[in-house]
Design a protein around this motif. Structure first.
Motif, PDB file in Angstrom:
ATOM      1  N   GLU A 193      50.993  50.111  42.140  1.00 58.27           N
ATOM      2  CA  GLU A 193      50.340  51.252  41.807  1.00 58.27           C
ATOM      3  C   GLU A 193      50.673  52.333  42.145  1.00 58.27           C
ATOM      4  O   GLU A 193      50.563  53.482  41.466  1.00 58.27           O
ATOM      5  N   ALA A 194      51.221  52.459  43.263  1.00 60.13           N
ATOM      6  CA  ALA A 194      51.717  53.466  43.826  1.00 60.13           C
ATOM      7  C   ALA A 194      52.899  54.007  42.911  1.00 60.13           C
ATOM      8  O   ALA A 194      53.083  55.591  42.619  1.00 60.13           O
ATOM      9  N   ARG A 195      53.882  53.477  42.742  1.00 62.00           N
ATOM     10  CA  ARG A 195      54.879  53.754  41.761  1.00 62.00           C
ATOM     11  C   ARG A 195      54.393  53.987  40.565  1.00 62.00           C
ATOM     12  O   ARG A 195      54.915  55.245  39.720  1.00 62.00           O
ATOM     13  N   ARG A 196      53.518  53.428  39.867  1.00 59.47           N
ATOM     14  CA  ARG A 196      53.068  53.926  38.655  1.00 59.47           C
ATOM     15  C   ARG A 196      52.238  55.156  38.557  1.00 59.47           C
ATOM     16  O   ARG A 196      52.719  56.048  37.600  1.00 59.47           O
ATOM     17  N   ALA A 197      51.431  55.547  39.617  1.00 66.66           N
ATOM     18  CA  ALA A 197      51.196  57.052  39.647  1.00 66.66           C
ATOM     19  C   ALA A 197      52.213  58.076  39.827  1.00 66.66           C
ATOM     20  O   ALA A 197      51.877  58.899  39.213  1.00 66.66           O
ATOM     21  N   GLU A 198      53.245  57.463  40.826  1.00 69.33           N
ATOM     22  CA  GLU A 198      54.187  58.504  40.911  1.00 69.33           C
ATOM     23  C   GLU A 198      54.795  58.900  39.508  1.00 69.33           C
ATOM     24  O   GLU A 198      55.313  60.217  39.068  1.00 69.33           O
ATOM     25  N   MET A 199      55.253  57.662  38.881  1.00 66.17           N
ATOM     26  CA  MET A 199      56.015  57.877  37.352  1.00 66.17           C
ATOM     27  C   MET A 199      54.998  58.753  36.562  1.00 66.17           C
ATOM     28  O   MET A 199      55.521  59.617  35.883  1.00 66.17           O
ATOM     29  N   GLY A 200      53.792  58.260  36.667  1.00 64.29           N
ATOM     30  CA  GLY A 200      53.060  58.929  35.555  1.00 64.29           C
ATOM     31  C   GLY A 200      52.694  60.419  35.809  1.00 64.29           C
ATOM     32  O   GLY A 200      52.739  61.226  34.860  1.00 64.29           O
ATOM     33  N   ALA A 201      52.853  60.745  36.951  1.00 62.23           N
ATOM     34  CA  ALA A 201      52.789  61.983  37.534  1.00 62.23           C
ATOM     35  C   ALA A 201      53.789  62.919  37.042  1.00 62.23           C
ATOM     36  O   ALA A 201      53.743  64.206  36.779  1.00 62.23           O
ATOM     37  N   ALA A 202      55.076  62.504  37.221  1.00 59.86           N
ATOM     38  CA  ALA A 202      56.335  63.014  36.737  1.00 59.86           C
ATOM     39  C   ALA A 202      56.268  63.238  35.462  1.00 59.86           C
ATOM     40  O   ALA A 202      56.592  64.329  34.794  1.00 59.86           O
TER      41      ALA A 202
ATOM     42  N   ALA B   7      51.186  63.033  21.152  1.00 60.80           N
ATOM     43  CA  ALA B   7      51.960  61.902  21.831  1.00 60.80           C
ATOM     44  C   ALA B   7      53.498  62.026  22.041  1.00 60.80           C
ATOM     45  O   ALA B   7      54.045  62.593  21.203  1.00 60.80           O
ATOM     46  N   GLY B   8      53.837  61.620  23.276  1.00 66.22           N
ATOM     47  CA  GLY B   8      55.351  61.711  23.783  1.00 66.22           C
ATOM     48  C   GLY B   8      55.465  60.642  24.719  1.00 66.22           C
ATOM     49  O   GLY B   8      54.673  59.826  25.282  1.00 66.22           O
ATOM     50  N   THR B   9      56.776  60.291  24.985  1.00 65.73           N
ATOM     51  CA  THR B   9      57.138  59.160  25.792  1.00 65.73           C
ATOM     52  C   THR B   9      58.102  59.774  26.629  1.00 65.73           C
ATOM     53  O   THR B   9      59.451  60.154  26.356  1.00 65.73           O
ATOM     54  N   VAL B  10      58.100  59.565  27.976  1.00 62.09           N
ATOM     55  CA  VAL B  10      59.082  60.137  28.998  1.00 62.09           C
ATOM     56  C   VAL B  10      59.682  58.704  29.362  1.00 62.09           C
ATOM     57  O   VAL B  10      59.007  58.014  30.167  1.00 62.09           O
ATOM     58  N   GLU B  11      61.004  58.616  29.403  1.00 62.24           N
ATOM     59  CA  GLU B  11      61.599  57.740  29.548  1.00 62.24           C
ATOM     60  C   GLU B  11      62.479  57.669  30.693  1.00 62.24           C
ATOM     61  O   GLU B  11      63.022  58.875  31.061  1.00 62.24           O
ATOM     62  N   PHE B  12      62.401  56.499  31.718  1.00 57.23           N
ATOM     63  CA  PHE B  12      63.065  56.585  33.017  1.00 57.23           C
ATOM     64  C   PHE B  12      64.165  55.282  32.987  1.00 57.23           C
ATOM     65  O   PHE B  12      63.678  54.285  32.525  1.00 57.23           O
ATOM     66  N   ILE B  13      65.265  55.484  33.656  1.00 53.81           N
ATOM     67  CA  ILE B  13      66.239  54.355  34.152  1.00 53.81           C
ATOM     68  C   ILE B  13      65.495  54.110  35.548  1.00 53.81           C
ATOM     69  O   ILE B  13      65.423  55.020  36.274  1.00 53.81           O
ATOM     70  N   ALA B  14      65.049  52.922  35.906  1.00 53.86           N
ATOM     71  CA  ALA B  14      64.967  52.383  37.095  1.00 53.86           C
ATOM     72  C   ALA B  14      65.694  51.353  37.603  1.00 53.86           C
ATOM     73  O   ALA B  14      66.263  50.275  36.938  1.00 53.86           O
ATOM     74  N   GLU B  15      65.848  51.395  39.020  1.00 49.88           N
ATOM     75  CA  GLU B  15      66.593  50.358  39.515  1.00 49.88           C
ATOM     76  C   GLU B  15      65.917  49.618  40.915  1.00 49.88           C
ATOM     77  O   GLU B  15      65.235  50.676  41.518  1.00 49.88           O
ATOM     78  N   GLU B  16      65.897  48.332  40.868  1.00 54.16           N
ATOM     79  CA  GLU B  16      65.069  47.935  42.346  1.00 54.16           C
ATOM     80  C   GLU B  16      65.999  48.234  43.489  1.00 54.16           C
ATOM     81  O   GLU B  16      67.251  48.063  43.665  1.00 54.16           O
ATOM     82  N   VAL B  17      65.305  48.519  44.670  1.00 54.93           N
ATOM     83  CA  VAL B  17      65.728  48.612  46.011  1.00 54.93           C
ATOM     84  C   VAL B  17      65.632  47.712  46.786  1.00 54.93           C
ATOM     85  O   VAL B  17      65.067  46.510  46.466  1.00 54.93           O
ATOM     86  N   ASN B  18      66.370  47.533  48.102  1.00 50.20           N
ATOM     87  CA  ASN B  18      65.989  46.508  48.834  1.00 50.20           C
ATOM     88  C   ASN B  18      64.800  46.088  49.291  1.00 50.20           C
ATOM     89  O   ASN B  18      64.531  44.579  49.171  1.00 50.20           O
ATOM     90  N   ASP B  19      63.717  46.672  49.096  1.00 49.35           N
ATOM     91  CA  ASP B  19      62.193  46.381  49.408  1.00 49.35           C
ATOM     92  C   ASP B  19      61.598  45.811  48.039  1.00 49.35           C
ATOM     93  O   ASP B  19      60.480  45.565  48.107  1.00 49.35           O
ATOM     94  N   GLY B  20      62.308  45.697  47.127  1.00 54.39           N
ATOM     95  CA  GLY B  20      61.689  45.258  45.730  1.00 54.39           C
ATOM     96  C   GLY B  20      61.002  46.406  44.948  1.00 54.39           C
ATOM     97  O   GLY B  20      60.463  46.190  43.796  1.00 54.39           O
ATOM     98  N   ASP B  21      61.058  47.543  45.664  1.00 47.45           N
ATOM     99  CA  ASP B  21      60.116  48.752  44.933  1.00 47.45           C
ATOM    100  C   ASP B  21      61.217  49.253  43.882  1.00 47.45           C
ATOM    101  O   ASP B  21      62.454  49.017  43.781  1.00 47.45           O
TER     102      ASP B  21
END
Length: 675
Positions: A249-258, A271-285
């Motif tokens: 939920e925290a990451r969803r809110a952060e990406m949504g705000a960005a 309507a628009g779409t903001v696209e991100f590349i994401a990669e998992e870090v050590n803690d699974g986030d």
């Protein structure tokens, strides 16, 4: 609200917009090319206007023709759909100058986000994290090669004005950079009229996560959560789902705000779409980087509709008419899980080459089309299976447009239920007449990586062993389908009179009926034996046999018993081609008429033929050159993508039979080799 709108697009998105407009009491105008005169989107609208030839540059990309059609029919607004002119700032400006509303963002927002390079510079100033790369204006090949060395391989070359995977190449080593750049720029020029590119570090296990945003003219902007679009082939999406697995939920809110900040930075509306590349870090986030913003509705918008219960096209129409957003951020929530599968005319086992042909059979699973009354329940309650299609049985898929046939969308209480529903819906989907990716999609859905949400954009490549070049149905099941149809067809022709039947019935003794079939590239002899007691036995080759019975159920369906197994088979026959569908998969085989093919020679060796209709972009060899089997020798462009063709065997190039720029029909001989 508008009284009449023109839909400046084709296919399923035009049908989708027409359905929502009708529900709101808005009349619609379709535009169509010569190739689409009898298309479903034309029938779906109240009026239709012809705008030119079959090629997009002669019709759907001709802004002046579309505006003339809007003015002539009294349309107050233009909905651009996606693709074609949907992200063209000049077209949006022309609409405004003509006093016609453009159902999308203002030209300035399209301009700001239309160039990947400019958008990344804007996001960098706004503090949105970016993938390391070069986003400048210098496109000299040697300079870009130097930038790639600085960034570090592997790198990704991307068309600055691009989208949909076009004009995009991954490069793993310096010696391949210049050739990949040239191909990327050719494709970008052909698709977008702009060959400018950027170069970025290639994130080795990236996830593609995008945020749906919506803004109104009153300055309000919300995000409608995220979609995971990581499953891709050739940088084009295959499966999309919402919400993204593993999203906190925290990451969803952060990406949504960005995403909202990005939209507000350019004065976005619609309507628009903001696209991100994401990669998992050590803690699974997830660590995320801004990739681009698509200033339009996305192909995958139905999964957002499914989990929010909203009609995003209705939102587009209301916002473009000057109304405020129907809901505020705190009123939006996610319910359940949705997945969309893009059903395309292509051959996954041949490098996803696009396919053309007529859909002789088109059967969808039981579903609910996108038509709801204003007081209907949200989508996820009323339609757990939905099909968005712009084609009908008997329609042809041409080489002029994108290869997507339809979108199959499912919703479930959770991801496991959605997966099960998607597999079942794909099982019930039957398309005959051309190659499709339906069987491939079932394998993806069932693969360990997708089933366990081990997602990244290389999933298909990682799972090649279980996704590609898989054997079709078991030979005995295929044989049972061929024989069941033959028996049902002959009984239908001759009736139940045993004296008129041609199934081998005899007054005394047994009989044997022979079938020759070609299955998975191999020839097989099949026999149906009628024993002395009247029982039937299916024989494949000399060693395998099963007790057999078949009962026709109508519509190509057959209730078949094969040994101890009872099967429901759907069989569709066109000439010598027989398509068999079963619970475990499908296959297309040929029932060979030995007399009709008497005297034919085997496959001609040393010929390179076009696997699809298209244009010759380049020959990578010339007459007199020695080439090895599998060596790239030609490049063709079809359905807005470039395809590299390889030598069928070792040999010397005897002759090039076409010139660069020539159009070639499917099966056309491009070059000839000699030993």
């Amino acid at each position: 609200m508008f009284n009449k709108i023109l839909i400046a697009n084709r296919g399923e998105i035009a049908c989708r917009v027409a359905a929502t407009a009708r529900r709101l009491g808005i009349r619609t105008v379709a535009v169509y090319s010569e190739a689409d005169a009898n298309a479903q989107h034309v029938a779906a609208c109240d009026e239709a206007v012809a705008i030119g030839g079959p090629a997009p540059r002669d019709s759907y990309l001709r802004a002046e023709r579309i505006l003339e059609a809007a003015q002539a029919t009294g349309a107050q607004a233009v909905h651009p759909g996606y693709g074609f002119l949907s992200e063209n700032e000049d077209f949006a400006r022309d609409c405004a100058e003509a006093g016609i509303a453009f159902i999308g963002p203002p030209p300035s927002a399209i301009a700001a986000m239309g160039s990947k390079s400019a958008a990344k510079s804007l996001m960098e100033k706004a503090g949105v994290p970016l993938v390391p790369g070069y986003h400048g204006d210098n496109n000299d090949p040697d300079y870009l090669a130097g930038q790639a060395e600085r960034i570090g391989y592997p790198v990704l070359i991307k068309a600055s004005a691009g989208g949909g995977g076009k004009g995009m190449r991954r490069v793993d080593k310096p010696e391949d950079f210049i050739a990949a750049l040239a191909s990327c720029q050719r494709e970008a020029k052909a698709s977008f009229g702009d060959d400018h590119v950027l170069v970025e570090r290639y994130v080795t296990r990236p996830r593609h996560i995008e945020i749906q945003v919506f803004a109104d003219m009153q300055g309000q902007c919300v995000y409608l959560f995220e979609r995971d679009c990581s499953v891709q082939r050739r940088h084009q999406k295959v499966l999309e789902e919402a919400p993204a697995p593993g999203m906190s939920e925290a990451r969803r809110a952060e990406m949504g705000a960005a995403a909202v900040a990005a939209a507000q930075a350019v004065g976005y509306v619609g309507a628009g779409t903001v696209e991100f590349i994401a990669e998992e870090v050590n803690d699974g986030d997830l660590r995320f980087y801004f990739m681009e913003m698509n200033t339009r509705l996305q192909v995958e918008h139905p999964v957002t509709e499914a989990v929010t219960g909203l009609d995003l096209v209705e939102w587009q129409l209301r916002v473009a008419a000057g109304q405020p957003l129907p809901k505020a951020q705190h009123e939006l929530q996610i319910a359940g899980h949705a997945i969309e599968a893009r059903i395309c005319a292509e051959n996954p086992d041949a490098g996803f080459l696009p396919a053309t042909g007529t859909m002789d059979v088109l059967r969808w699973p039981e579903h609910v089309a996108f038509r709801r009354n204003a007081d209907a329940e949200p989508f996820h309650r009323s339609a757990p299976v939905r099909v968005d299609a712009g084609v009908r049985e008997g329609d042809a898929i041409s080489p002029y447009y994108d290869s997507m046939i339809a979108k199959l969308i499912v919703w479930g209480e959770n991801r496991a239920q959605a997966l099960a529903r998607l597999d079942a819906a794909l099982e019930e989907t039957q398309i005959v007449g051309l190659h499709t990716n339906v069987a491939f999609l079932r394998r993806v859905v069932r693969s360990p990586s997708f089933a366990t949400a081990d997602l990244d954009t290389a999933l298909i490549e990682r799972e090649r062993a279980v996704l590609l070049d898989q054997p079709p149905l078991a030979l005995e099941v295929v044989a049972a389908g061929v024989v069941a149809h033959a028996l049902a067809d002959e009984v239908a022709l001759s009736g139940d009179d045993p004296w008129s039947r041609r199934d081998g019935w005899r007054l005394h003794g047994g009989a044997r009926r022979h079938f020759d079939i070609e299955h998975a590239g191999e020839h097989h002899e099949v026999a149906l034996a009628r024993l002395h007691d009247g029982a039937l036995r299916l024989e494949v080759g000399d060693e395998r046999a099963w007790a057999f019975s078949a009962r026709p159920m109508g519509g190509g369906e057959h209730d078949v018993t094969l040994g101890l197994h009872r099967l429901k088979l759907s069989v569709h026959v066109h000439g010598e081609r027989v398509a068999i569908f079963a619970a475990e998969g499908s296959a297309v085989v040929h029932e060979i008429d030995a007399i009709a093919h008497a005297g034919e020679s085997g496959a001609e060796a040393g010929r390179l033929t076009a696997p699809m209709p298209g244009k010759v972009v380049a020959f990578l060899t010339k007459a007199g050159d020695t080439v090895a089997k599998g060596q790239p020798v030609a490049v063709m462009e079809a359905m807005k993508m470039e395809h590299t063709l390889t030598a069928p065997r070792d040999g010397v190039v005897a002759e090039l039979l076409y010139a660069v720029g020539d159009q070639v029909a499917e099966g056309g001989e491009l070059l000839r080799l000699q030993a």
